[in-house]
Design an enzyme around this catalytic site. Structure first.
Site, PDB file in Angstrom:
ATOM      1  N   THR B  14      80.992  28.504  21.037  1.00  0.00           N
ATOM      2  CA  THR B  14      81.954  29.517  21.489  1.00  0.00           C
ATOM      3  C   THR B  14      81.365  30.435  22.553  1.00  0.00           C
ATOM      4  O   THR B  14      81.978  30.660  23.601  1.00  0.00           O
ATOM      5  CB  THR B  14      82.363  30.386  20.282  1.00  0.00           C
ATOM      6  N   LYS B 107      70.107  37.245  16.866  1.00  0.00           N
ATOM      7  CA  LYS B 107      69.573  38.387  16.108  1.00  0.00           C
ATOM      8  C   LYS B 107      68.547  37.955  15.070  1.00  0.00           C
ATOM      9  O   LYS B 107      67.559  38.645  14.811  1.00  0.00           O
ATOM     10  CB  LYS B 107      70.708  39.150  15.438  1.00  0.00           C
ATOM     11  N   VAL B 134      73.539  42.330  18.965  1.00  0.00           N
ATOM     12  CA  VAL B 134      73.905  43.474  18.123  1.00  0.00           C
ATOM     13  C   VAL B 134      75.288  43.990  18.493  1.00  0.00           C
ATOM     14  O   VAL B 134      75.516  44.399  19.632  1.00  0.00           O
ATOM     15  CB  VAL B 134      72.873  44.619  18.270  1.00  0.00           C
ATOM     16  N   ILE B 138      79.785  45.584  22.355  1.00  0.00           N
ATOM     17  CA  ILE B 138      79.453  47.010  22.499  1.00  0.00           C
ATOM     18  C   ILE B 138      78.091  47.137  23.184  1.00  0.00           C
ATOM     19  O   ILE B 138      77.114  46.595  22.689  1.00  0.00           O
ATOM     20  CB  ILE B 138      79.390  47.703  21.123  1.00  0.00           C
ATOM     21  N   ASP B 203      72.980  39.288   7.986  1.00  0.00           N
ATOM     22  CA  ASP B 203      73.297  39.336   9.422  1.00  0.00           C
ATOM     23  C   ASP B 203      73.288  40.775   9.935  1.00  0.00           C
ATOM     24  O   ASP B 203      72.673  41.086  10.966  1.00  0.00           O
ATOM     25  CB  ASP B 203      74.680  38.696   9.629  1.00  0.00           C
ATOM     26  N   LYS B 207      70.602  42.936  12.652  1.00  0.00           N
ATOM     27  CA  LYS B 207      71.000  43.816  13.755  1.00  0.00           C
ATOM     28  C   LYS B 207      70.395  45.208  13.577  1.00  0.00           C
ATOM     29  O   LYS B 207      69.887  45.813  14.523  1.00  0.00           O
ATOM     30  CB  LYS B 207      72.528  43.897  13.817  1.00  0.00           C
ATOM     31  N   GLY B 304      83.085  37.098  18.673  1.00  0.00           N
ATOM     32  CA  GLY B 304      84.114  36.425  19.444  1.00  0.00           C
ATOM     33  C   GLY B 304      83.590  36.011  20.798  1.00  0.00           C
ATOM     34  O   GLY B 304      82.596  36.533  21.298  1.00  0.00           O
TER      35      GLY B 304
END
Lengths: 428, 428
Positions: B14, B107, B134, B138, B203, B207, B304
């Site tokens: 993806t 990560k 991370v 953002i 997960d 991060k 995403g």
């Protein structure tokens, strides 16, 4: 370790003193992060005698900021004096002409002379950094020009004047009218000497015009911002909007439309449960929409000594590291002249009016809306305390032109008891 | 225009496809912003035949990512394969050893081998960029290492696993228990192949350990993260916390305390009306507190194709511009080894218990709390439907040790009808 980066600091008000504090308190940490020490060589301010609570003894003093900007022992000229003419402009030009990078908190200067200054900076192989000029401590300039550089930006929005947001929030919390809260804010020292810079939307529009430039690769065009302050926002509208699930914010919006670049700084309704709707008090928020990243929201203090000095120092540390991105994100010669499109993007609208107590009054209004091509999403009629009936309408999406056509045609119906209010509902 | 920056792209899932889309769709815009074109030279993935909906014909194909990483016609190695051992690690090391910069979304790899990889990068005069590792789109790594570099960071917090936040939000919205919503999330494809990576907090802890390193200048110490997943969060606690004005989030917190670096990834209560409390669904949020800037909040999509590829491209464009900040913000040799301090910072706590229906039961609990040095802020006892009395207590600030002492001593009272629940209330 490499040679220090030497700052010439023009302006020893709140922000300038904040910069000195950070440089003095965090010298080691900053040297580690920047890869070299950062020192202040010389400072400049109007009054050399005032005690500012920081030790100035190690700095050369220049009474003239232009002389400061020209000094050979300065690498970066930091301008935190303010004012978009006179000394701030002259000194910034002098710094660029003598090969210094510039870090500035001066939104007005860049809003008015951004293109010419960016041209001068690039001619000298330098750059102008202005993180502190927009939304205080929020690193929005960096996010837009660097972090989100892989995105075509769709829209940038923001609440960027803390005083206006304080006034609107306080009106909602207390039920007090605008004039009273305005005087409160003045007494608290929240307002600029010319309050119109705040409540008229000018300060926030300066910031919006800078964001629009870096978001869309266009020349700064402050004069093209459609601007309306908060002076006409009534406590009635704040309450009625709340009934419908909205809050009123002085919201800046910049977006590229099919007709050109739209830049608006106007009171808008936003949903109470959106990040913008939840923003209260003096805090700032900027919302960026990119084609890949979707929506990014940044929130933080929009003013004050620490936040603004933090933004200045972020820029200075970047320059110490050798990071020298073009002033507005792309080379100044490639910034395009935007076509101004006023309120081209359609929106839902909030309409408030008082209708005279006659049979068929509401039907007449509804008919006029339909004739203007505006359809009604929600309508609410309140109990009639004084003979006139307060009516609220939330429309489906319509252009401002269509809404204005409808409002004009209302006048011919003879059923309006007062001038209607129309506020845009921004889709956030 | 200068020579193109050439990408070698390892991984065509993806995110890899998202990177190709941005490079192909925005070639001109990116060249303008970066000051030079960015091209993809070669790609690598397991299956060369699958149609991925993008044109791969212009790229060389390497079946082995290590061979890709070593190619002479690659300047930047982009690793979006995932996995913290094997090919991803080998290829990253090969890229650094042959003088490439690395951009990675991995990560887990950095959480386990961050220090060694940062050392290798600096030995080669290169850097590793990991914005995509991370909080998705953002730009938090950039904000911390650059925008806020003038600040001593006090605390970094975040909701950084969208799946956990989706599950918790969905439990609250529907009243469905954890197991049912977990299966829903699995059916929707929201969970990793090993769901414990998500719901166990692994997960998100990866991060957090990266954020802690850049915030505090410490070596990545993933093993020191105090980790607790959301599997034990009950719908009862979600409801009761709501009654008291809180929401439960899987919240990561890193802060430097007098006893050392505290890193926690645990279910916490946060006020409903705080930015973290208002975060619903799969969105991520990171909150940074700096000594100058105060509190900065960043919010956006944490996963995403578009958001993650946006972060990758932000890093690639920085490298094209020549921006090469050290991997963890300061030179790797200067990163300090942190002393791990588990839950050193005191907090208010939410305690839920069921007491047997005997006179004096509540008094016994209150006495034990007092003996442990924990004072009560708010207490609520609910109606007794089945003989036992549900009791909620919100304490004043106390350390986790004090709370655990109190909980242990409850058992000697004989009034507990079930194992009590204790959740930290994070001050946000």
């Amino acid at each position: 370790m490499p040679a220090p980066l030497r700052i010439g600091l023009a302006g020893l008000g709140t922000v300038g003193v904040g910069v000195i504090k950070i440089v003095q308190q965090h010298a080691d940490m900053i040297a580690m992060r920047a890869g070299r020490p950062i020192t202040i060589t010389a400072v400049s301010a109007r009054d050399a005698t005032r005690d500012r609570g920081v030790d100035l003894s190690g700095f050369a003093w220049e009474s003239d900021p232009v002389a400061l900007a020209r000094r050979d022992d300065v690498d970066v000229f930091v301008e935190v004096m303010g004012g978009h003419e006179g000394a701030a402009k002259d000194a910034t030009e002098a710094a660029l002409a003598t090969g210094k990078d510039v870090v500035t908190a001066n939104k007005a200067l860049l809003a008015h002379y951004g293109q010419a200054l960016a041209d001068s900076a690039e001619a000298a192989g330098r750059t102008i950094r202005f993180e502190a000029a927009v939304a205080g401590g929020i690193p929005i300039i960096k996010a837009l020009t660097e972090g989100l550089a892989g995105n075509a930006i769709r829209r940038v929005m923001g609440v960027m004047n803390g005083t206006c947001n304080y006034i609107l929030t306080r009106m909602e919390d207390t039920g007090l009218p605008y004039d009273v809260v305005f005087e409160e804010a003045r007494a608290l020292g929240y307002l600029e000497a010319d309050p119109n810079l705040d409540v008229g939307g000018i300060d926030a529009s300066h910031k919006l015009s800078l964001l629009a430039s870096i978001a869309f690769g266009t020349q700064v065009s402050f004069d093209a911002v459609e601007m309306e302050g908060i002076g006409a926002v009534s406590i009635d509208d704040i309450r009625r909007a709340g009934d419908m699930g909205y809050r009123i914010k002085l919201l800046g919006v910049a977006q590229m439309t099919g007709r050109g670049l739209e830049q608006r700084m106007t009171p808008c309704l936003v949903p109470c449960d959106s990040p913008l709707g939840q923003l209260s008090g003096g805090t700032n928020m900027v919302v960026v929409e990119g084609d890949a990243v979707g929506q990014i929201v940044l929130r933080g203090a929009g003013a004050g000594q620490g936040p603004t000095a933090s933004a200045v120092m972020g820029d200075v540390i970047d320059l110490a590291r050798g990071i020298r991105t073009p002033t507005f994100g792309v080379p100044a010669a490639h910034l395009t002249v935007p076509v101004a499109a006023h309120s081209a993007a359609p929106a839902a609208w909030y309409l408030r009016m008082r209708l005279v107590d006659k049979p068929g009054a509401l039907a007449k209004i509804a008919t006029k809306l339909g004739e203007a091509g505006v359809s009604i999403n929600r309508m609410r009629q309140y109990g009639q305390s004084d003979g006139d009936a307060p009516v609220l309408i939330v429309t489906h999406k319509a252009t401002r032109d269509d809404i204005q056509t409808a409002l004009s045609s209302f006048k011919t119906t003879g059923v309006l008891a007062a001038e209607p209010v129309a506020l845009r509902i921004e889709d956030v």
